[in-house]
Design a protein around this motif. Structure first.
Motif, PDB file in Angstrom:
ATOM      1  N   GLU A 184      -9.894  -3.916  -6.562  1.00 56.67           N
ATOM      2  CA  GLU A 184      -9.821  -2.634  -5.847  1.00 56.67           C
ATOM      3  C   GLU A 184     -10.739  -1.588  -6.462  1.00 56.67           C
ATOM      4  N   ASP A 185     -11.859  -2.044  -7.047  1.00 57.40           N
ATOM      5  CA  ASP A 185     -12.882  -1.148  -7.587  1.00 57.40           C
ATOM      6  C   ASP A 185     -12.360  -0.272  -8.722  1.00 57.40           C
ATOM      7  N   ARG A 186     -11.368  -0.761  -9.455  1.00 60.67           N
ATOM      8  CA  ARG A 186     -10.864  -0.011 -10.608  1.00 60.67           C
ATOM      9  C   ARG A 186     -11.656  -0.386 -11.855  1.00 60.67           C
ATOM     10  N   VAL A 187     -11.916   0.610 -12.685  1.00 64.15           N
ATOM     11  CA  VAL A 187     -12.646   0.423 -13.936  1.00 64.15           C
ATOM     12  C   VAL A 187     -11.771   0.909 -15.082  1.00 64.15           C
ATOM     13  N   TYR A 188     -11.701   0.092 -16.142  1.00 62.01           N
ATOM     14  CA  TYR A 188     -10.928   0.452 -17.325  1.00 62.01           C
ATOM     15  C   TYR A 188     -11.907   0.577 -18.486  1.00 62.01           C
ATOM     16  N   ASN A 189     -12.232   1.804 -18.832  1.00 63.71           N
ATOM     17  CA  ASN A 189     -13.301   2.074 -19.792  1.00 63.71           C
ATOM     18  C   ASN A 189     -12.870   1.719 -21.218  1.00 63.71           C
ATOM     19  N   GLY A 190     -13.669   0.846 -21.830  1.00 62.50           N
ATOM     20  CA  GLY A 190     -13.410   0.439 -23.208  1.00 62.50           C
ATOM     21  C   GLY A 190     -12.346  -0.615 -23.368  1.00 62.50           C
ATOM     22  N   ASP A 191     -11.660  -0.997 -22.288  1.00 60.28           N
ATOM     23  CA  ASP A 191     -10.586  -1.979 -22.425  1.00 60.28           C
ATOM     24  C   ASP A 191     -11.169  -3.325 -22.858  1.00 60.28           C
ATOM     25  N   GLY A 192     -10.610  -3.887 -23.942  1.00 54.15           N
ATOM     26  CA  GLY A 192     -11.086  -5.162 -24.463  1.00 54.15           C
ATOM     27  C   GLY A 192     -12.326  -5.064 -25.320  1.00 54.15           C
ATOM     28  N   SER A 193     -12.791  -3.855 -25.624  1.00 52.24           N
ATOM     29  CA  SER A 193     -14.050  -3.690 -26.357  1.00 52.24           C
ATOM     30  C   SER A 193     -13.868  -2.650 -27.461  1.00 52.24           C
ATOM     31  N   TYR A 194     -13.671  -3.119 -28.688  1.00 51.42           N
ATOM     32  CA  TYR A 194     -13.500  -2.223 -29.834  1.00 51.42           C
ATOM     33  C   TYR A 194     -14.607  -2.355 -30.861  1.00 51.42           C
ATOM     34  N   ILE A 195     -15.426  -3.399 -30.710  1.00 47.17           N
ATOM     35  CA  ILE A 195     -16.548  -3.611 -31.618  1.00 47.17           C
ATOM     36  C   ILE A 195     -17.819  -3.741 -30.786  1.00 47.17           C
ATOM     37  N   TYR A 196     -18.875  -3.057 -31.217  1.00 46.01           N
ATOM     38  CA  TYR A 196     -20.165  -3.132 -30.536  1.00 46.01           C
ATOM     39  C   TYR A 196     -21.038  -4.164 -31.241  1.00 46.01           C
ATOM     40  N   PRO A 197     -21.549  -5.152 -30.510  1.00 45.38           N
ATOM     41  CA  PRO A 197     -22.367  -6.190 -31.144  1.00 45.38           C
ATOM     42  C   PRO A 197     -23.828  -5.761 -31.275  1.00 45.38           C
ATOM     43  N   ALA A 198     -24.227  -5.397 -32.471  1.00 44.32           N
ATOM     44  CA  ALA A 198     -25.645  -5.117 -32.715  1.00 44.32           C
ATOM     45  C   ALA A 198     -26.383  -6.447 -32.841  1.00 44.32           C
ATOM     46  N   THR A 199     -27.546  -6.526 -32.235  1.00 42.32           N
ATOM     47  CA  THR A 199     -28.305  -7.776 -32.246  1.00 42.32           C
ATOM     48  C   THR A 199     -29.676  -7.595 -32.901  1.00 42.32           C
ATOM     49  N   GLN A 200     -30.224  -8.715 -33.349  1.00 40.64           N
ATOM     50  CA  GLN A 200     -31.546  -8.685 -33.965  1.00 40.64           C
ATOM     51  C   GLN A 200     -32.582  -8.140 -32.994  1.00 40.64           C
ATOM     52  N   LYS A 201     -32.499  -8.557 -31.745  1.00 39.44           N
ATOM     53  CA  LYS A 201     -33.495  -8.162 -30.749  1.00 39.44           C
ATOM     54  C   LYS A 201     -33.429  -6.675 -30.443  1.00 39.44           C
TER      55      LYS A 201
END
Length: 572
Positions: free
Chosen positions: A478-495
């Motif tokens: 139903e076009d709902r967005v849950y901001n940040g849900d399931g995401s507590y760590i940001y993956p920094a990458t080599q690239k």
């Protein structure tokens, strides 16, 4: 020479005239453009073994901000004793384009990722003047004598040109936080997902040395925030045979339990791994595997921290799912009876089934994990069954968990069906909700005897979402967005960033603060001061569905609780 010195003084004065530097507490979100009140000094207090944080906000023209850096001194106290210099991180903003359902906060840019100062700057708004907050993380080692310690953070321009300094103090309290956190936690960060987001081969086993090193960084990061990952790769059996290499697994357990000092560690097992049919054809071998793993935990005197969590049994929601949980419960009960071991099975479900025809799970579940909203429904609603209290009285554990925005109908009716959730709601752990949602849990769990929480992921992102730019990590129906849900760590990458590493979010820091709050409450309980501690908590937090979004009251309660513990000599 005089002309050069005069030019330097003129430049410094001009730069300082364009810049404003102020302190902000760690629970305040700093917008990109709102003016910040000038605070030149800030006072913290912390127990030994504790982290405390504050934010230094530099405001000025974007082009000038990008040329600045921060440095911090050691923190000096009585008789020349020192605390280590704090960790300094730059706050990276992400965009909330569509608000989480019922959020009381607007769309816009939110600070969340905490990147090293060596990382490239993100694009700043095209405004005359913007805010750039920096996170200042202070740690108090266990050997620190109590007293008042003072430090400063300096703002430097190009060529290390000194532009400004701000002082702060840390009062070290005369007691220790427990080395092993009292809050029992199970936070998911699957090794294959880590591999995927960092560009490694998620199918390759064993993982490459580079990926194993990166996994250890994730395990370290969560442990530093007083949180326990559910499983670690070094404690896995051979995936093809189910055999345990005891020396390897024991070493992995030692690292997690005795070096990182986590509160829990789960047995690695799934319905079809490392055995194809563990409940039938492979039952004997699977039982032996479980017993061997648990005996290694016992060898390390850590059997009380062992448990079993299986994603395939998560949130059972029909008769067959309930029957499946009972079959696995019988399996672990049989291992317990055969090998004289305790093997607690954790299930994310409330003790009262949604449908009585499904039957109950009593006797098959050792750790019940209802959603925050179900805790309110069972223990705080006038219509609640109070089954949570009964299961605790029977000797079982109850934890709780967060996911999405779930409010019971009884709660909605009792609160007039509010279009926005501003306070007293079962907590919501989405980015665009008030910070108190992440902190209040510790202050209300002890009222119901709840001892832990689980969380379903740390690196989740719906397809096409770049978490470094877009906070809309979970796209639902139903076009709902849950901001940040399931995401507590940001993956920094080599690239993208020049290195593979996990980057903490501000919300992860808030969970650390919450875990430390819980430690304070448990220290008071150990001293026979539970009644007084809950009275202090009640000044702002009286239940999962009865709390105030009033951070000054939380800070005042924290100080009173610390005074109570100090007076009774707790934690020494």
């Amino acid at each position: 020479m005089k002309a050069a010195l005069l030019a330097l003084l003129i430049f410094t004065g001009a730069a300082q005239a364009d810049l404003s530097v102020t302190w902000v507490d760690a629970m305040t979100r700093v917008s990109r453009t709102e003016p910040q009140p000038l605070v030149q000094t800030l006072a913290l207090q912390a127990a030994r073994g504790e982290w405390e944080a504050l934010q230094l906000v530099v405001t000025g023209p974007p082009a000038e901000l990008r040329t600045l850096s921060l440095e911090a001194t050691d923190i000096t106290g009585p008789e020349g004793k020192t605390l280590p210099a704090p960790t300094l991180l730059r706050e990276h903003y992400v965009r909330v384009s569509k608000s989480t359902p019922k959020s009381p906060l607007p769309a816009g840019d939110y600070p969340d990722a905490l990147v090293p100062q060596s990382f490239a700057w993100q694009e700043l708004p095209n405004e005359k003047s913007v805010n750039q907050p920096h996170w200042v993380d202070v740690h108090v080692p266990y050997t620190t004598p109590p007293g008042v310690y003072k430090g400063e953070v300096r703002v430097l321009g190009p060529g290390r040109l000194f532009l400004a300094t701000r002082q702060y103090s840390v009062t070290v309290l005369p007691f220790d936080l427990p080395v092993i956190p009292r809050l029992r936690t199970s936070v998911m960060a699957l090794w294959r997902r880590v591999a995927e987001v960092h560009g490694f081969d998620r199918q390759k086993e064993p993982p490459s040395p580079e990926l194993l090193a990166l996994l250890n960084e994730y395990y370290d990061l969560l442990a530093q925030h007083r949180l326990s990952i559910d499983q670690t790769y070094p404690t896995y059996p051979d995936g093809s045979t189910g055999k345990i290499h005891e020396a390897t697994v024991e070493a992995g357990m030692r690292k997690q339990l005795l070096h990182r000092h986590v509160s829990t560690l789960s047995l690695p097992i799934w319905p079809e791994w490392p055995f194809r049919d563990p409940l039938e054809k492979d039952r004997k071998e699977a039982m032996a595997y479980v017993a061997t793993w648990m005996k290694l935990m016992k060898k390390l005197h850590s059997e009380s921290r062992a448990y079993v969590i299986m994603g395939a049994l998560d949130e059972p929601n029909d008769a067959e799912a309930y029957a499946r949980v009972r079959r696995w419960g019988d399996f672990f009960n049989e291992v317990e009876a055969t090998h004289h071991l305790k093997i607690p099975l954790l299930i994310t479900e409330q003790p009262t089934p949604d449908n009585a025809w499904w039957g109950r799970l009593d006797g098959n579940v050792d750790i019940w994990v209802p959603h925050f909203s179900q805790v309110w429904q069972d223990m705080e609603s006038p219509n609640g069954k109070r089954d949570i209290a009964r299961r605790i009285a029977a000797g079982e554990e109850v934890w709780c968990y967060a996911a999405l925005v779930q409010m019971p109908e009884d709660w909605e009716v009792a609160h007039g069906n509010p279009p926005q959730l501003k306070a007293s709601n079962p907590p919501v752990w989405c980015l665009d909700y008030p910070a108190m949602n992440h902190r209040v849990l510790a202050w209300v769990m002890p009222r119901h005897g709840i001892t832990g929480f689980t969380y379903w992921d740390t690196l989740f992102a719906s397809p096409g979402v770049d978490v470094w730019a877009d906070a809309g990590t979970f796209h639902h129906t139903e076009d709902r967005v849950y901001n940040g849900d399931g995401s507590y760590i940001y993956p920094a990458t080599q690239k993208q960033h020049g290195a593979h590493m996990p980057v903490a979010s501000i919300r992860l820091k808030w969970l650390r603060e919450m875990a430390e709050d819980y430690d304070y409450l448990m220290l008071a309980k150990d001293l026979g001061l539970e009644k007084q501690a809950l009275e202090i908590a009640a000044t702002f937090a009286r239940g999962f569905g009865d709390w105030e979004d009033d951070m000054p009251k939380l800070y005042a309660a924290r100080r009173k609780l610390a005074e109570l513990i100090s007076t009774k000599g707790g934690g020494q």
